[in-house]
Every structure is written in structure tokens, then in C-alpha cells.
Design an enzyme around this catalytic site. Structure first.
Site, mmCIF file in Angstrom:
data_model
loop_
_atom_site.group_PDB
_atom_site.id
_atom_site.type_symbol
_atom_site.label_atom_id
_atom_site.label_comp_id
_atom_site.label_asym_id
_atom_site.label_seq_id
_atom_site.Cartn_x
_atom_site.Cartn_y
_atom_site.Cartn_z
ATOM 1 N N ASP A 218 -0.367 4.392 0.884
ATOM 2 C CA ASP A 218 -0.797 5.424 1.815
ATOM 3 C C ASP A 218 0.045 5.352 3.078
ATOM 4 O O ASP A 218 0.709 4.346 3.333
ATOM 5 C CB ASP A 218 -2.280 5.277 2.147
ATOM 6 C CG ASP A 218 -2.593 3.962 2.839
ATOM 7 O OD1 ASP A 218 -2.201 2.908 2.305
ATOM 8 O OD2 ASP A 218 -3.208 3.982 3.911
ATOM 9 N N GLU B 136 -4.795 1.528 3.099
ATOM 10 C CA GLU B 136 -4.484 0.282 3.792
ATOM 11 C C GLU B 136 -5.750 -0.479 4.136
ATOM 12 O O GLU B 136 -5.878 -1.638 4.011
ATOM 13 C CB GLU B 136 -3.698 0.589 5.053
ATOM 14 C CG GLU B 136 -3.063 -0.626 5.644
ATOM 15 C CD GLU B 136 -2.094 -0.289 6.773
ATOM 16 O OE1 GLU B 136 -1.597 -1.200 7.395
ATOM 17 O OE2 GLU B 136 -1.820 0.894 7.007
ATOM 18 N N HIS C 107 0.844 -1.198 0.000
ATOM 19 C CA HIS C 107 0.000 0.000 0.000
ATOM 20 C C HIS C 107 0.873 1.239 0.000
ATOM 21 O O HIS C 107 1.979 1.250 0.541
ATOM 22 C CB HIS C 107 -0.986 0.001 1.181
ATOM 23 C CG HIS C 107 -0.341 0.023 2.516
ATOM 24 N ND1 HIS C 107 -0.029 1.190 3.173
ATOM 25 C CD2 HIS C 107 0.076 -0.983 3.320
ATOM 26 C CE1 HIS C 107 0.530 0.906 4.328
ATOM 27 N NE2 HIS C 107 0.617 -0.408 4.445
#
Length: 165
Positions: free
Chosen positions: A100, A165, A98
């Protein structure tokens, strides 16, 4: 790929490690490009379900993937992927990462979006280095190894870049 004996596996392991070492500087530069982007979840905007930061980091990731010759796919800006292989059924081995980050918090002695290496060159510091931007680059470079060496697997390999996430 056919099953290998232990000697072949060990030889491939050494060959892969040498490849990763030879490409370490390039891999770090790719990781730094992602780490430099504040991709904390922000308010959604049209076409950017997780805000401007996530959209920006996805564009940078996609640029890196395309530069390395991978097919990419954008899933309505919720996530994206790079694909290696040509399995007609689309069956894939997934590598999930991920892009982020959580808020950078306090206590940084250096700008968290200006990634840097420790003096001994062993550690990369910056927001998202361990979770999950730098590990995503390790997955990408493993895929590059397969691609550049013409190693075909039964299934495609897909690196998925999540933006939340």
C-alpha cells in the site's frame, strides 16, 4: 546450510552481487509493474478489505511470484506470501514488505504511477519505490537466488506482502 568460513562468505557475496546485477533489468521491470498501481487504501469492498487498489497490486504481485516459481498464499486479501523451502514444521525466516501507499501528494514533476529511472540509471522514481514496493522485489530476487542455486536453509524463507501498512 553449513557454516561457511570468511573466504566462502566473501565468494558467496560476490556471486550474489553478480546475480543481482545480471537480473537488475528484470527486477526493475517487476518493481515498475507494482509501482504503476495506485494502491492507496480505499473503501473496503467485498473480498477487498483495503479497496480496489490494494487488491489490484496484490494480484500483480502474485502474478510476479508465480512467474518466478514460488508457492503463494493469500490470507483473505489482507496480505499474501511467497515461500521458498520445505521445512516440515513451516518454520520461516520472514521478509516483510507492504504494497500500500500513502496519497501521492503534491510536487511531483512526473506522473507518480509511471515509474522511471534517473538519467544516470541509479535511481527509480515513482510512488512506493522506497516504501516498500521496490525493496520487496529485492527480497524476492534474494529468494530467487537461493532457489535457482539450490541453496537449502534450515528454515523456509517467506516474503510477506502486506496490503495495509
Amino acid at each position: 546450510m553449513e557454516k561457511m568460513d570468511q573466504k566462502q562468505e566473501e565468494a558467496y557475496q560476490r556471486y550474489f552481487e553478480a546475480y543481482m546485477e545480471a537480473h537488475e533489468k528484470e527486477m526493475l521491470e517487476d518493481a515498475k509493474a507494482l509501482i504503476a498501481i495506485d494502491s492507496e487504501r480505499m473503501e473496503a469492498e467485498k473480498g477487498m478489505p483495503f479497496g480496489k487498489g490494494a487488491a489490484k497490486v496484490f494480484k500483480e504481485a502474485e502474478k510476479i511470484l508465480l512467474r518466478h516459481g514460488f508457492r503463494t498464499k493469500n490470507y483473505d486479501n489482507y496480505c499474501g506470501s511467497a515461500i521458498y523451502g520445505d521445512n516440515p514444521n513451516g518454520d520461516s525466516i520472514g521478509i516483510i514488505a507492504h504494497m500500500d501507499i500513502v496519497p501521492e501528494g503534491n510536487g511531483w514533476t512526473h506522473d507518480p504511477f509511471d515509474p522511471y529511472l534517473s538519467e544516470d540509471g541509479k535511481y527509480l522514481f515513482g510512488r512506493g519505490t522506497a516504501d516498500d514496493k521496490a525493496p520487496a522485489m529485492v527480497g524476492l530476487y534474494a529468494m530467487r537466488f537461493l532457489k535457482e542455486h539450490g541453496i537449502k536453509l534450515k528454515n523456509d524463507v517467506m516474503l510477506v506482502f502486506g496490503l495495509n501498512e
